[in-house]
Enzyme design. Structure first.
Site, PDB file in Angstrom:
ATOM      1  CE1 TYR A  28      -6.266  27.270  20.355  1.00  0.00           C
ATOM      2  CE2 TYR A  28      -5.293  28.987  21.709  1.00  0.00           C
ATOM      3  CZ  TYR A  28      -6.388  28.240  21.322  1.00  0.00           C
ATOM      4  OH  TYR A  28      -7.606  28.459  21.920  1.00  0.00           O
ATOM      5  CG  ASP A  46      -8.265  34.739  21.408  1.00  0.00           C
ATOM      6  OD1 ASP A  46      -7.701  33.858  22.097  1.00  0.00           O
ATOM      7  OD2 ASP A  46      -9.352  34.565  20.816  1.00  0.00           O
ATOM      8  CG  HIS A  98     -14.195  23.504  22.991  1.00  0.00           C
ATOM      9  ND1 HIS A  98     -14.568  24.317  21.949  1.00  0.00           N
ATOM     10  CD2 HIS A  98     -12.983  23.964  23.406  1.00  0.00           C
ATOM     11  CE1 HIS A  98     -13.619  25.228  21.735  1.00  0.00           C
ATOM     12  NE2 HIS A  98     -12.649  25.034  22.622  1.00  0.00           N
ATOM     13  CD  GLU A  99     -11.575  23.315  26.961  1.00  0.00           C
ATOM     14  OE1 GLU A  99     -10.435  23.251  26.463  1.00  0.00           O
ATOM     15  OE2 GLU A  99     -12.254  24.356  26.948  1.00  0.00           O
ATOM     16  CG  HIS A 127     -11.219  31.669  21.569  1.00  0.00           C
ATOM     17  ND1 HIS A 127      -9.943  31.917  22.019  1.00  0.00           N
ATOM     18  CD2 HIS A 127     -11.556  30.446  22.054  1.00  0.00           C
ATOM     19  CE1 HIS A 127      -9.526  30.898  22.759  1.00  0.00           C
ATOM     20  NE2 HIS A 127     -10.482  29.985  22.793  1.00  0.00           N
ATOM     21  CD  GLU A 157     -10.649  27.599  20.489  1.00  0.00           C
ATOM     22  OE1 GLU A 157     -11.885  27.488  20.645  1.00  0.00           O
ATOM     23  OE2 GLU A 157      -9.835  27.154  21.306  1.00  0.00           O
ATOM     24  CG  HIS A 165      -8.549  22.446  22.376  1.00  0.00           C
ATOM     25  ND1 HIS A 165      -8.252  23.058  21.176  1.00  0.00           N
ATOM     26  CD2 HIS A 165      -9.426  23.270  23.009  1.00  0.00           C
ATOM     27  CE1 HIS A 165      -8.920  24.208  21.091  1.00  0.00           C
ATOM     28  NE2 HIS A 165      -9.649  24.355  22.191  1.00  0.00           N
TER      29      HIS A 165
HETATM   30 ZN    ZN Z   1     -10.821  25.943  22.656  1.00  0.00          ZN
END
Ligand code: ZN
Ligand code: CA
Ligand code: CA
Ligand code: CA
Ligand code: CA
Length: 548
Positions: A392, A458, A377-378, A463, A401, A381
């Protein structure tokens, strides 16, 4: 640099956004430096920060004048010009000049002493790494070269042959080079002789013969079998084989087999909420200390998993999409574990840090690097940063995301590591994950555009609303009925190919959900034809979550 610095976290970050401080905010020093010193020589081995003022000078001259000013600190013999030789120089796509150098003394290379330096586009030196062999002018003063090269070679070869039952068959002719060999505070003129052979076993032996006495100063094998692999125990107690780097008798979590390398650091829990601070201060603590071990058996589970899984994610994108690291140029992948204190999260830190951070978790969670899908996941990004660069916030942020969840899950299936459509289930003990792509409602997330969460928290619920896209991706792959729409699943490979092409070729910074639908249809048309069943499935999947 006035760009917003962004920490992109796995779940909602503790901070809203981090800005480079403006004039009048936290005073920002004109220059600062963070020095990691070598314990034995007390000379710097890694210096970073804003080491010089802006300048129009050539990168090499910027570095050399810095070094000359700091001669007392680095303890080199004469001057930067005579002691350092540039062996490589290139400019990356961010405008940083990368210099690679080696140390010499009176024109003789000092074995193993190489350095890297980075100079940004405004001529500021931002890092210098490598340990200078100190005070060679003193140490070499009375040393004389008395031994002939031929004699040194035969000493080495005799010793080599005597240590094998059968005589090694050289793969290429052995090489001999005059060097300064530095070990345990002693420096000597030496002949460095290298023997490479495959028989009677794999060998890459280096001998250092004292040019004054003819004695063997040192010898070691650096063939793959000996120093490039170690073992470690992960967060969940599983044993893993690790690609490592040996320097002397110390082993580092540094994988030299993938791109420009995979480096894993220990953040040493230095601060509870480091992300609240301005970037120049964060840079003093990151990436932290290179994780090392003395017996090549690594017991720090979070470091072991961060290192191992980053390599696996690298392999996933290379094998499935022919992508060489996150920037497709082989850039080094850096991770810092033990970030913060009891931090139940993970994140990708964008420009100028370009690295991952993993918290140790709290009473309900394990160290976050223990979850392979989290690491994928990271790193996704980072790929998004270098491709669509989706803003974002709001819908584009939710797509950002979702892309990370999609490739997080697909990588987990690819690696066949007990795969599922959950995110983070391996490190969240009580909740068995933080999101489900198959059924977002299990975690109170929307699975239809009608339920889009309008909020300012957020970054606009990135998310949360990501789950609408997650559901569409899941349906596209696996098929099913949702909100009265039937979707024919096309499988994970095709779903991944469509979303990868969508992300890297068609999405833009401000793409909306509706534009994502068009982009995915476009990608599917290019891959399978505009009248293909795959295109129909993409339309069905977006229809099913109410995106037109
Ligand atoms: Zn993320
Ligand atoms: Ca150990
Ligand atoms: Ca970005
Ligand atoms: Ca799993
Ligand atoms: Ca999972």
């Amino acid at each position: 640099m006035n760009k917003k610095f962004l920490a992109v976290c796995l779940s909602m970050c503790l901070v809203l956004a981090i800005f480079i401080p403006q004039a009048g905010a936290t005073p920002k020093p004109e220059t600062f430096e963070k020095i990691n010193k070598n314990e034995k020589t007390s000379t710097p081995e890694f210096v970073s920060g804003k080491l010089t003022k802006k300048s129009n000078k050539k990168p090499k001259d910027v570095l050399f004048s810095y070094l000359n000013e700091k001669k007392e600190t680095f303890k080199f013999a004469e001057s930067a010009e005579s002691d350092f030789v540039v062996i490589d120089e290139f400019v990356d796509n961010l405008g940083f000049t990368h210099l690679r150098l080696k140390q010499e003394f009176n024109g003789i290379p000092v074995y193993g002493r190489t350095f890297t330096a980075h100079i940004d586009s405004s001529g500021v030196l931002t890092s210098f790494s490598g340990t200078v062999a100190p005070e060679l002018d003193q140490k070499m003063k009375k040393k004389k070269k008395k031994v002939k090269q031929k004699k040194a070679f035969s000493t080495a070869e005799k010793d080599l042959i005597s240590s094998f039952a059968e005589e090694p068959q050289y793969a290429i002719d052995p090489t001999t080079e005059e060097v300064i060999y530095v070990k345990n505070d002693k420096s000597n003129y030496a002949y460095h002789i290298n023997f490479k052979f495959f028989y009677p076993e794999l060998g890459d032996w280096n001998y250092f013969i004292d040019a004054s006495t003819g004695d063997i100063l040192d010898k070691f094998d650096q063939s793959f079998k000996v120093d490039a692999v170690g073992t470690g125990t992960g967060v969940l107690g599983d044993e893993k084989t690790l690609n490592i780097d040996r320097q002397g008798s110390t082993y580092y979590l540094q994988d030299n087999t993938r791109g420009d390398g995979i480096f894993t650091y220990d953040g040493e829990n230095v601060h509870q909420n480091l992300l609240y601070y301005p970037i120049w201060l964060i840079q003093r603590y990151l990436p932290g200390t290179a994780v090392s071990d003395s017996d090549n058996i690594f017991n720090d589970g979070s470091a072991v998993d961060a290192h191992y899984y980053a390599g696996l994610v690298y392999d996933y994108f290379l094998e499935e999409f022919n992508r060489d690291s996150f920037d497709n140029q082989g850039s080094a992948i850096k991770s810092t574990v033990h970030f913060g204190q009891n931090w139940s999260n993970a994140g990708w830190l964008g420009e100028p840090l370009n690295q991952m951070i993993y918290g140790d978790g709290d009473s309900d969670t394990l160290p976050f690097s223990g979850a392979f899908d989290v690491i994928a996941h990271e790193i996704t990004h980072a790929i998004t940063d270098r491709t669509a660069d989706l803003i974002y916030q709001d819908e584009s942020g939710a797509i950002n995301e979702s892309m990370s969840d999609i490739f997080g899950a697909l990588a987990e299936f690819w690696a066949d590591l007990d795969p599922d459509w959950l995110m983070g289930e391996d490190v969240t003990l009580s909740s068995n994950g933080i999101r489900s792509m198959a059924d977002p409602t299990l975690f109170n997330k929307p699975d239809h555009y009608d339920d889009y969460l309008h909020t300012t928290a957020d970054y606009g619920g990135v998310h949360t609303n990501s789950s609408i896209i997650n559901k569409a991706a899941y349906l596209l792959s696996e098929g099913g009925n949702h909100s009265g729409v039937s979707v024919n699943g096309i499988g994970k490979d095709k779903m991944g190919d469509i979303f990868y092409r969508t992300l890297t070729q068609h999405l833009t910074a401000s793409s909306t959900f509706s534009q994502l639908r068009s982009a995915a249809i476009q990608a599917a048309s290019e891959l399978y034809g505009s009248n293909s069943s795959e295109v129909t499935s993409v339309q069905q999947a977006f229809n099913a979550v109410g995106i037109n």
